[in-house]
Scaffold this active site. Structure first.
Site, short mmCIF file in Angstrom:
data_model
loop_
_atom_site.label_atom_id
_atom_site.label_comp_id
_atom_site.label_asym_id
_atom_site.label_seq_id
_atom_site.Cartn_x
_atom_site.Cartn_y
_atom_site.Cartn_z
N THR A 13 0.83 -1.21 0.00
CA THR A 13 0.00 0.00 0.00
C THR A 13 0.87 1.26 0.00
O THR A 13 0.69 2.16 -0.82
CB THR A 13 -0.91 0.00 1.25
OG1 THR A 13 -1.68 -1.21 1.23
CG2 THR A 13 -1.83 1.19 1.28
N VAL A 14 1.83 1.33 0.91
CA VAL A 14 2.62 2.55 1.09
C VAL A 14 3.61 2.75 -0.07
O VAL A 14 3.68 3.83 -0.67
CB VAL A 14 3.36 2.51 2.45
CG1 VAL A 14 4.33 3.67 2.59
CG2 VAL A 14 2.35 2.52 3.59
N LYS A 104 6.13 2.20 11.95
CA LYS A 104 6.12 2.59 13.37
C LYS A 104 6.61 1.49 14.29
O LYS A 104 7.14 1.77 15.38
CB LYS A 104 4.74 3.06 13.81
CG LYS A 104 3.61 2.05 13.64
CD LYS A 104 2.97 2.18 12.31
CE LYS A 104 2.00 1.10 11.99
NZ LYS A 104 1.15 1.45 10.85
N GLU A 128 6.88 11.35 9.70
CA GLU A 128 5.48 11.79 9.85
C GLU A 128 4.50 10.64 9.63
O GLU A 128 3.49 10.51 10.31
CB GLU A 128 5.20 12.92 8.83
CG GLU A 128 3.83 13.53 8.94
CD GLU A 128 3.65 14.32 10.24
OE1 GLU A 128 4.27 15.37 10.38
OE2 GLU A 128 2.88 13.85 11.10
N GLY A 186 -6.79 -1.33 2.36
CA GLY A 186 -5.37 -1.04 2.58
C GLY A 186 -5.09 -0.35 3.90
O GLY A 186 -4.01 0.18 4.12
N GLU A 189 -2.78 -3.63 8.86
CA GLU A 189 -1.43 -4.17 8.73
C GLU A 189 -1.48 -5.53 8.03
O GLU A 189 -2.54 -6.18 8.02
CB GLU A 189 -0.81 -4.35 10.12
CG GLU A 189 -0.66 -3.07 10.91
CD GLU A 189 0.23 -2.06 10.23
OE1 GLU A 189 1.39 -2.38 9.93
OE2 GLU A 189 -0.24 -0.94 9.97
N LYS A 204 2.66 3.79 18.11
CA LYS A 204 2.53 5.20 17.70
C LYS A 204 2.59 6.12 18.91
O LYS A 204 3.21 7.19 18.87
CB LYS A 204 1.21 5.40 16.94
CG LYS A 204 1.21 4.73 15.57
CD LYS A 204 -0.19 4.64 15.00
CE LYS A 204 -0.20 4.08 13.60
NZ LYS A 204 -1.55 3.70 13.15
N GLY A 303 -4.10 4.38 4.91
CA GLY A 303 -4.45 4.35 3.49
C GLY A 303 -3.30 4.81 2.62
O GLY A 303 -2.39 5.51 3.07
P1 NAP Z 1 2.01 -4.17 2.77
O1 NAP Z 1 0.92 -3.72 1.86
O2 NAP Z 1 1.89 -5.45 3.48
O3 NAP Z 1 3.36 -4.18 1.90
C1 NAP Z 1 4.58 -4.51 2.45
C2 NAP Z 1 5.63 -4.49 1.35
O4 NAP Z 1 6.90 -4.67 1.95
C3 NAP Z 1 5.48 -5.59 0.31
O5 NAP Z 1 5.77 -5.07 -0.97
C4 NAP Z 1 6.53 -6.64 0.69
O6 NAP Z 1 7.10 -7.32 -0.41
C5 NAP Z 1 7.59 -5.74 1.33
N1 NAP Z 1 8.35 -6.40 2.39
C6 NAP Z 1 7.91 -6.84 3.59
N2 NAP Z 1 8.92 -7.31 4.32
C7 NAP Z 1 10.03 -7.18 3.56
C8 NAP Z 1 11.40 -7.50 3.73
N3 NAP Z 1 11.84 -8.07 4.86
N4 NAP Z 1 12.28 -7.20 2.75
C9 NAP Z 1 11.83 -6.63 1.60
N5 NAP Z 1 10.55 -6.29 1.37
C10 NAP Z 1 9.67 -6.57 2.34
O7 NAP Z 1 2.28 -3.08 3.87
P2 NAP Z 1 1.86 -1.53 3.85
O8 NAP Z 1 0.45 -1.41 4.27
O9 NAP Z 1 2.34 -0.90 2.61
O10 NAP Z 1 2.71 -1.01 5.09
C11 NAP Z 1 4.11 -0.84 5.00
C12 NAP Z 1 4.63 -0.20 6.27
O11 NAP Z 1 4.02 1.08 6.44
C13 NAP Z 1 4.30 -1.01 7.53
O12 NAP Z 1 5.37 -0.85 8.44
C14 NAP Z 1 3.04 -0.30 8.06
O13 NAP Z 1 2.90 -0.44 9.45
C15 NAP Z 1 3.29 1.13 7.67
N6 NAP Z 1 2.10 1.97 7.44
C16 NAP Z 1 1.06 1.50 6.70
C17 NAP Z 1 -0.01 2.34 6.45
C18 NAP Z 1 -1.21 1.90 5.65
O14 NAP Z 1 -2.20 2.64 5.60
N7 NAP Z 1 -1.18 0.74 5.01
C19 NAP Z 1 -0.02 3.63 6.97
C20 NAP Z 1 1.08 4.09 7.72
C21 NAP Z 1 2.12 3.23 7.95
P3 NAP Z 1 6.22 -8.29 -1.36
O15 NAP Z 1 5.35 -7.36 -2.17
O16 NAP Z 1 7.21 -9.00 -2.22
O17 NAP Z 1 5.46 -9.17 -0.44
N1 HSE Z 2 -2.78 -0.20 10.15
C1 HSE Z 2 -2.58 1.18 10.50
C2 HSE Z 2 -3.90 1.78 10.95
C3 HSE Z 2 -2.02 1.93 9.33
O1 HSE Z 2 -4.94 1.21 10.64
O2 HSE Z 2 -3.89 2.82 11.62
C4 HSE Z 2 -1.63 3.36 9.64
O3 HSE Z 2 -0.54 3.40 10.51
#
Ligand code: NAP
Ligand code: HSE
Length: 329
Positions: A13-14, A104, A128, A186, A189, A204, A303
């Site tokens: 997602t990110v 985080k 941020e 999205g 986690e 957080k 998101g």
């Molecule tokens: P996600 O959709 O599960 O995607 C994770 C990505 O990271 C995937 O592309 C995965 O590769 C890659 N990955 C995971 N572990 C890895 C490793 N050890 N080495 C290399 N690549 C790795 O997660 P996300 O929602 O984007 O979230 C990413 C981070 O941002 C997390 O720490 C989350 O807590 C944080 N975050 C998320 C949001 C949100 O709204 N989703 C908001 C703020 C912060 P593959 O594609 O090959 O599986």
């Molecule tokens: N999974 C987290 C949430 C993403 O729902 O707040 C944003 O950090």
């Protein structure tokens, strides 16, 4: 026109949000920031996965390929968990790159170390996106701390929990159905346990404590309760009484002992409570300060685009104020 090389760690997602904004706003960044950003490599776990419309040669499973990018300027990190994310950012800083993270879980534990190291190396750390998604709580707090003291931090810090509670109440959806919707959007986690158990809001809150109070409480003394114990019947009963469940994170410094007191858990709030109206994926953060008084920020807490946007804003700040660290070490 200066061309800068960026790497993205993670393409979920990110990571995809970062990639899309870099490309959709290419002309805008050229005009406003005076740079052309080139995504030179993207680190993923499985580089063989088909990723529609993206040049497959950009993907790698090896962090060495990231470190080998000549003149790499900035690393955007959106992978999962403490390790190997911390090690990757540590090495990127060592190489002289700015780093911008959404992670985080990693930053709550290692944020201080990364910021100290970045300061020594003359690069910056943007975080941020680690806290409250698109709500600019970190920058706002960095700014007001130049003058104010923060006495208390309180708010809704997990978008998934708030979305689930809203869907259970307003749409009368069962917990599992609401969680599945949060995953599809999205918000959740990769392992939603952290969202619904309160662990995500806890991490957080620890990041906010480090910034607000210069230290975190003893993690073992923080009571952490999630929304996973709240049943549909309880939500319905509360609704009938004009009450709503909110998942609230709260921290303050006890004036008598100097200790930071923090806790995370569900609360029932009435219509006169400031968090009553905060529905869906929104987060709200209230800062109680000595000069400004009480300040509340509300916005999408998770998101793709809210998160990626604040990460790009971190980078824009770094370009605008290269002499001043975005992070407070
Ligand atoms: P996600 O959709 O599960 O995607 C994770 C990505 O990271 C995937 O592309 C995965 O590769 C890659 N990955 C995971 N572990 C890895 C490793 N050890 N080495 C290399 N690549 C790795 O997660 P996300 O929602 O984007 O979230 C990413 C981070 O941002 C997390 O720490 C989350 O807590 C944080 N975050 C998320 C949001 C949100 O709204 N989703 C908001 C703020 C912060 P593959 O594609 O090959 O599986
Ligand atoms: N999974 C987290 C949430 C993403 O729902 O707040 C944003 O950090």
């Amino acid at each position: 026109m200066t061309s800068v090389k960026a790497a993205i760690l993670g393409f979920g997602t990110v990571g995809q949000g970062i990639y899309n904004i870099v490309h959709e706003r290419r002309e805008h960044f050229k005009q406003t920031l005076g740079v052309e950003i080139e995504v030179a490599k993207i680190l993923v776990r499985d580089a063989s996965k088909v990723r529609e419309g993206i040049d497959s040669s950009l993907f790698t499973e090896s962090f060495d390929d990231i470190l080998a990018i000549p003149d790499l300027e900035v690393v955007f990190e959106g992978i999962v968990g403490e390790d190997p994310a911390y090690g990757y950012l540590d090495q990127a800083i060592e190489k002289g790159c700015h780093v911008i993270t959404a992670n985080k879980v990693m930053f709550a534990r290692y944020g201080q170390e990364l910021q100290l190291k970045a300061k020594k190396k003359g690069v910056q750390v943007g975080y941020e996106a680690t806290t409250a998604g698109g709500v600019p709580v970190i920058k706002t707090m960095q700014n007001l701390l130049r003058v104010n003291e923060v006495k208390q931090v309180q708010g809704i810090l997990n978008g998934t929990s708030n979305y689930i509670l809203t869907q259970m109440r307003a749409e009368e959806l069962p917990f599992d159905v609401a969680l599945k919707a949060a995953q599809d959007l999205g918000y959740a986690e990769a392992d939603p346990h952290n969202d619904v158990s309160g662990e995500d809001a806890f991490r957080k809150l620890m990041i906010l404590c480090a910034l607000a109070f210069g230290e975190q409480p003893d993690w073992n003394k923080v009571e952490v309760v999630g929304i996973d114990g709240i049943s549909s019947e309880q939500v319905e009963e509360a609704k009938a009484q004009g009450l709503r469940y909110r998942h609230v994170a709260d921290a303050y410094r006890d004036e008598a002992t100097g200790e930071i007191i923090a806790k995370v858990g569900p609360q029932l709030v009435g219509a006169d409570h400031p968090l009553y109206a905060i529905d869906d994926v929104n987060n709200a953060v209230t800062l109680d300060t000595n000069y400004i008084g009480t300040l509340t920020m509300v916005g999408p807490g998770a998101g793709m685009y809210p998160t990626a946007s604040v990460m790009m804003e971190d980078y824009a700040d770094m370009l605008a104020k290269p002499e001043k660290a975005v992070s407070l070490a």
